[in-house]
Design a protein around this motif. Sequence first.
Motif, mmCIF file in Angstrom:
data_model
loop_
_atom_site.group_PDB
_atom_site.id
_atom_site.type_symbol
_atom_site.label_atom_id
_atom_site.label_comp_id
_atom_site.label_asym_id
_atom_site.label_seq_id
_atom_site.Cartn_x
_atom_site.Cartn_y
_atom_site.Cartn_z
ATOM 1 N N ASN A 215 0.884 -1.222 0.065
ATOM 2 C CA ASN A 215 -0.014 -0.022 0.054
ATOM 3 C C ASN A 215 0.779 1.411 0.163
ATOM 4 N N ALA A 219 0.905 4.247 -2.881
ATOM 5 C CA ALA A 219 0.718 5.683 -2.483
ATOM 6 C C ALA A 219 2.095 6.328 -3.085
ATOM 7 N N ALA A 222 1.688 6.690 -6.793
ATOM 8 C CA ALA A 222 0.632 7.682 -7.082
ATOM 9 C C ALA A 222 1.194 9.020 -7.251
ATOM 10 N N LYS A 226 1.912 11.493 -10.405
ATOM 11 C CA LYS A 226 1.251 12.651 -10.462
ATOM 12 C C LYS A 226 1.970 14.096 -10.832
ATOM 13 N N LEU A 245 -8.890 -0.833 -2.650
ATOM 14 C CA LEU A 245 -9.067 0.594 -2.517
ATOM 15 C C LEU A 245 -7.600 1.292 -2.802
ATOM 16 N N PRO A 246 -6.569 0.825 -2.417
ATOM 17 C CA PRO A 246 -5.213 1.403 -2.713
ATOM 18 C C PRO A 246 -4.926 1.714 -4.309
ATOM 19 N N TYR A 248 -7.343 1.914 -6.509
ATOM 20 C CA TYR A 248 -8.362 2.746 -6.863
ATOM 21 C C TYR A 248 -7.858 4.156 -6.625
ATOM 22 N N ASN A 249 -7.119 4.372 -5.487
ATOM 23 C CA ASN A 249 -6.611 5.697 -5.255
ATOM 24 C C ASN A 249 -5.589 6.091 -5.908
ATOM 25 N N LEU A 250 -4.751 4.990 -6.326
ATOM 26 C CA LEU A 250 -3.434 5.355 -7.322
ATOM 27 C C LEU A 250 -4.185 6.059 -8.547
ATOM 28 N N GLN A 252 -6.948 7.469 -9.104
ATOM 29 C CA GLN A 252 -7.551 8.783 -8.981
ATOM 30 C C GLN A 252 -6.469 9.972 -8.744
ATOM 31 N N THR A 253 -5.619 9.682 -8.017
ATOM 32 C CA THR A 253 -4.419 10.457 -7.672
ATOM 33 C C THR A 253 -3.699 10.866 -9.129
#
Length: 326
Positions: A215, A219, A222, A226, A245-246, A248-250, A252-253
């Motif tokens: 995780n 992050a 990401a 970015k 979820l991690p 998905y966060n990648l 999105q970020t």
Amino acid sequence: MTILIWIVRLALGLIGLATLGLCALALAAPFHWILALFGAWDRLIMVFGLVGLAAFWLGKWRVMTLVQAFAIVALLFFNLRVPTLYPPSNLAKAEIGGGQTLAWANIHDNRLALKSFALLPEVKQAKAIGLGEVPEYSNLRELFPGIGHPEFVTPSKETWGVETLGCKVVRPNGELAVFEGRNFGLKARCEGFTLIVLHLQNPTRGRGEGLRVRNRELATLAEAVKNEPGPVVIMGDFNTTPSALPFYNLLQTAGLKRVACGGPAVGTWRPIGWSGTKLDRIPGLKVTIDHVLVRDVDVLACKVGPDVGSDHLPLMVTIAPPQSIN
């Protein structure tokens, strides 16, 4: 007769409870390393969940039917919310249109698998190649003679055996690392886009530590993507299913989209012992943990390649030529 009806209802209820338990374990997978495997097979568990839903309904367990339906919808939501591209799988047609093919494979320290991968026609024509868990001292120049090696480097000791060929490799500088001196990926400059090839931590290792490290790596990736200007292509073994979820966060970020190579339900990993067996041919038993992610890149085709002798199946993606990338 009444006793028989109650016995049937009880049996149907037990079937439903068993599948509801599987759905609950899959939903709880992001929070505990022991449950990671249930999360990996969440799409197959949805199928079992539908069987349980029918069992609850036929057994007239109305409240449990609603609970089971909620669990199935939740699993479906976590899969469908991921921004995903569904390109065709015909690479040859895409290449005729001027596309360039990139290939990825986690070799898993298997020299024969590396040789088999190198012999695939799509790999011979690829413009860039990403490799994971490459056996030490592999002669990549000899195995991949048709691909360019600008500023060729093999920083295997600084990564988890990750290699990338065909683009200008940026020497690892800790940008893709959560531990000093151990990079989980490589970045390369290709013509018109940045390529990142990686292999993330297995979340089931280390009694919870593996999940935390993976995780953190997601992050870290990401933030790196970015801050990376221009189009980006990422290939690798994420040890992460699309619904996590991690992951998905990648997306999105970093403004990324996942490429569904071969369709929405095609997997990339299964135990090596299943290779060539009946289990290997059953849809849904393979899990999707190898991914191609893109940003500002037009994907023309993508497919999951054949078994080369690793527990992972390779990925081949064809993208539009650089001048067509916005």
